[in-house]
Scaffold this active site. Structure first.
Site, mmCIF file in Angstrom:
data_model
loop_
_atom_site.group_PDB
_atom_site.id
_atom_site.type_symbol
_atom_site.label_atom_id
_atom_site.label_comp_id
_atom_site.label_asym_id
_atom_site.label_seq_id
_atom_site.Cartn_x
_atom_site.Cartn_y
_atom_site.Cartn_z
ATOM 1 N N GLU A 115 -24.969 5.990 10.104
ATOM 2 C CA GLU A 115 -24.666 4.652 10.296
ATOM 3 C C GLU A 115 -25.002 4.041 11.731
ATOM 4 O O GLU A 115 -25.344 2.950 11.829
ATOM 5 C CB GLU A 115 -23.009 4.674 10.263
ATOM 6 C CG GLU A 115 -22.519 4.992 8.883
ATOM 7 C CD GLU A 115 -21.040 5.243 8.906
ATOM 8 O OE1 GLU A 115 -20.188 4.206 8.309
ATOM 9 O OE2 GLU A 115 -20.322 5.991 9.533
ATOM 10 N N SER A 127 -12.258 11.453 11.380
ATOM 11 C CA SER A 127 -11.536 10.120 11.423
ATOM 12 C C SER A 127 -10.197 10.459 12.456
ATOM 13 O O SER A 127 -9.749 11.522 12.240
ATOM 14 C CB SER A 127 -10.770 9.521 10.171
ATOM 15 O OG SER A 127 -9.666 8.749 10.344
ATOM 16 N N GLN A 167 -41.329 -12.146 31.960
ATOM 17 C CA GLN A 167 -40.590 -11.163 32.631
ATOM 18 C C GLN A 167 -39.535 -10.648 31.665
ATOM 19 O O GLN A 167 -39.100 -9.523 31.662
ATOM 20 C CB GLN A 167 -39.873 -11.541 34.016
ATOM 21 C CG GLN A 167 -39.139 -10.308 34.707
ATOM 22 C CD GLN A 167 -38.708 -10.858 35.898
ATOM 23 O OE1 GLN A 167 -39.723 -10.869 37.023
ATOM 24 N NE2 GLN A 167 -37.688 -11.349 36.345
ATOM 25 N N HIS A 207 -32.008 -1.178 -8.547
ATOM 26 C CA HIS A 207 -30.904 -1.829 -8.389
ATOM 27 C C HIS A 207 -29.371 -0.888 -8.006
ATOM 28 O O HIS A 207 -28.493 -1.386 -8.507
ATOM 29 C CB HIS A 207 -30.227 -2.654 -9.768
ATOM 30 C CG HIS A 207 -31.432 -3.320 -10.338
ATOM 31 N ND1 HIS A 207 -31.856 -4.784 -9.715
ATOM 32 C CD2 HIS A 207 -32.828 -3.008 -11.068
ATOM 33 C CE1 HIS A 207 -33.024 -5.188 -10.384
ATOM 34 N NE2 HIS A 207 -33.303 -4.321 -11.238
ATOM 35 N N ASN A 238 -17.198 11.620 8.373
ATOM 36 C CA ASN A 238 -18.163 10.057 8.418
ATOM 37 C C ASN A 238 -19.599 10.298 8.915
ATOM 38 O O ASN A 238 -19.681 11.169 9.830
ATOM 39 C CB ASN A 238 -17.316 9.415 9.334
ATOM 40 C CG ASN A 238 -16.083 8.853 8.775
ATOM 41 O OD1 ASN A 238 -15.659 8.981 7.466
ATOM 42 N ND2 ASN A 238 -15.229 8.573 9.611
ATOM 43 N N LYS A 292 -11.141 13.271 6.496
ATOM 44 C CA LYS A 292 -12.692 12.484 6.352
ATOM 45 C C LYS A 292 -13.700 13.042 7.368
ATOM 46 O O LYS A 292 -13.474 13.739 8.430
ATOM 47 C CB LYS A 292 -12.417 11.063 7.185
ATOM 48 C CG LYS A 292 -11.519 10.308 6.541
ATOM 49 C CD LYS A 292 -12.461 9.414 5.467
ATOM 50 C CE LYS A 292 -13.110 8.528 5.942
ATOM 51 N NZ LYS A 292 -13.387 7.565 5.333
HETATM 52 N N1 ARG Z 1 -41.650 -9.209 37.550
HETATM 53 C C1 ARG Z 1 -42.580 -10.000 37.273
HETATM 54 C C2 ARG Z 1 -42.853 -9.998 35.638
HETATM 55 O O1 ARG Z 1 -42.305 -8.766 35.243
HETATM 56 C C3 ARG Z 1 -43.871 -9.471 37.624
HETATM 57 C C4 ARG Z 1 -45.176 -10.837 37.695
HETATM 58 C C5 ARG Z 1 -44.556 -11.737 38.743
HETATM 59 N N2 ARG Z 1 -45.569 -12.720 39.069
HETATM 60 C C6 ARG Z 1 -45.191 -13.981 39.697
HETATM 61 N N3 ARG Z 1 -46.244 -14.667 39.772
HETATM 62 N N4 ARG Z 1 -44.131 -14.169 39.867
HETATM 63 O O2 ARG Z 1 -43.283 -10.328 34.835
#
Ligand code: ARG
Length: 442
Positions: A273, A260, A305, A140, A268, A266
């Site tokens: 951090e 600071s 993606q 604690h 820091n 100071k």
């Molecule tokens: N840039 C796409 C990704 O990172 C690659 C795959 C894209 N495939 C597609 N059928 N559009 O996921």
């Protein structure tokens, strides 16, 4: 839509992995008589040139070309002409992106593991330098019982050890998606084992739908990074506390602290951090991709993606902060005198007194606890530590109490007496250092 669709500004990191995968794919196509040997040679030469151009930052990124895969293929066709168009036989960007990302991440995670090892080494070396130095252990955040500083440091060696085990378990993902094509496999007589082998995989992923839509390996890496950051930020928090005036247990090198802009006195603990702060982002990355993947239908969806920015950010930040932590630990100066004097405040040997009553006066622990509590009240009233109460005063609580109790209350002795396995006694800690070095630093 062009800007929304584009990933080139971040997935360009994958160029090397993508070219490596393309080279293996093209060679396999030639070995299987799907393309001519001559075509493969041309493709190989062209791809190696594209790689060089990437290395020299000569490739100009265009959002219209969407991603790294299309950039590489387009440039290849520019260089070698229509033979370059044969490279995409029997594959899709869906298996391509999964493969390149896996290869890239595999190499990066190796670096994370070696940084974790360096950090363990730094902690172990500090533990050896301070093998017998005492500090208050806390619960604690209240001083609780004296412990060895080396024991405290070894706790982190174990935490980062679990991270390394977590890293090792990533090998279960080392199977190749390449050759799964868009989602269903391909009509060409490809050899997936061959490309898997060449690319350092332990085998192939056995279901084409799973292979193109699996991002578990990234989720596991984000989890790995999050746990590393839980450990890093707890260590950072202790560095911050210990360097504050109230504790004054350590000094941090100027390299890892700043002054600071207004208060000249100071110093820091900025690095600590920042690491503590960045843990929020890393856990955010983890939560972000889990949310993206949840509920996606099979197989590939463009949502995926969105896996890259969290992955890239987490890996980069983890490497940066591990390196900073290694430097910070190496340069920390402990002030054992101040740690030791805090052990004399706050009755840290009260549990040892209760244990003595159990062992020497044959009391049950609950009664011993209560009796000790009453004695602590007296010491508190008199504003002295337990061991400064006279035997006469102690005997008022139980006439069987003898002089021997002072031995048990001696702060150094309380540590030596913690003989249970995993405890803070110097002999235990010395053994644990040997074991940890053997386990982690080979
Ligand atoms: N840039 C796409 C990704 O990172 C690659 C795959 C894209 N495939 C597609 N059928 N559009 O996921």
């Amino acid at each position: 839509m062009t800007i929304l669709n584009a990933s080139i500004n971040f997935d360009n990191k994958l160029y090397k992995a993508d070219i490596e995968a393309s080279l293996s794919h093209a060679e396999m196509l030639a070995n299987q008589n799907i393309i001519k040997r001559n075509d493969f040679e041309k493709i190989k030469k062209g791809l190696l040139q594209v790689k060089k151009e990437f290395e020299k930052n000569k490739i100009i990124f265009k959002n219209e070309l969407e991603d790294i895969h299309t950039h590489i293929e387009t440039r290849l066709i520019e260089i070698i002409g229509s033979t370059g168009k044969k490279l995409h036989t029997a594959r899709s960007r869906n298996d391509q992106v999964a493969t390149a990302t896996k290869i890239w991440a595999r190499e990066e995670c190796k670096e994370i593991d070696s940084l974790l090892k360096r950090l363990q080494k730094s902690l172990l070396s500090k533990a050896e330098n301070h093998i017998n130095d005492l500090m208050p252990g806390f619960t604690h955040l209240q001083p609780a019982q004296p412990i060895l500083l080396s024991h405290h440091l070894l706790a982190y060696v174990n935490m980062f050890g679990r991270d390394r085990e977590n890293y090792s378990s990533l090998k279960r993902h080392n199977f190749s998606p390449l050759g799964s094509a868009a989602l269903a496999g391909t009509t060409f007589n490809i050899n997936r084992e061959e490309t898997a082998n060449k690319l350092g995989f332990n085998g192939i992923m056995r279901n084409s739908l799973d292979a193109v839509s699996d991002r578990d390996f990234i989720l596991d890496i984000l989890n790995l990074c999050s746990l590393i950051f839980i450990h890093l930020s707890r260590l950072s928090e202790e560095i911050i506390l210990w360097s504050s005036a109230g504790f004054n247990f350590i000094t941090i090198s100027d390299k890892y602290s700043t002054g600071s802009s207004i208060m000249p006195q100071k110093k820091n603990p900025d690095a600590a951090e920042l690491i503590r702060g960045k843990s929020g982002r890393i856990i955010g990355n983890y939560v972000s991709l889990f949310n993206i993947m949840k509920g996606l239908p099979l197989a590939y969806s463009k949502d995926m993606q969105e896996d890259k920015e969290p992955l890239f950010d987490s890996i980069e930040t983890t490497k940066l902060c591990l390196l900073a932590m290694v430097g910070m630990i190496d340069s920390i100066k402990f002030i054992p005198k101040n740690m030791r004097s805090m052990c004399s405040l706050g009755f840290l040997n009260a549990t040892d007194m209760a244990d003595w009553f159990v062992k020497e006066l044959n009391m049950n622990f609950r009664d011993a606890h209560k009796l000790t509590g009453n004695i602590v009240k007296l010491a508190e009233l008199k504003n002295i530590p337990l061991e400064k109460l006279s035997l006469k005063e102690l005997k008022k609580y139980n006439h069987k109490i003898s002089n021997k109790i002072y031995d048990a209350l001696d702060i150094e002795k309380t540590i030596q007496n913690k003989i249970s396995e995993g405890g803070t006694s110097p002999s235990n800690v010395k053994r644990e250092i040997v074991l940890a070095k053997d386990k982690w630093l080979k």
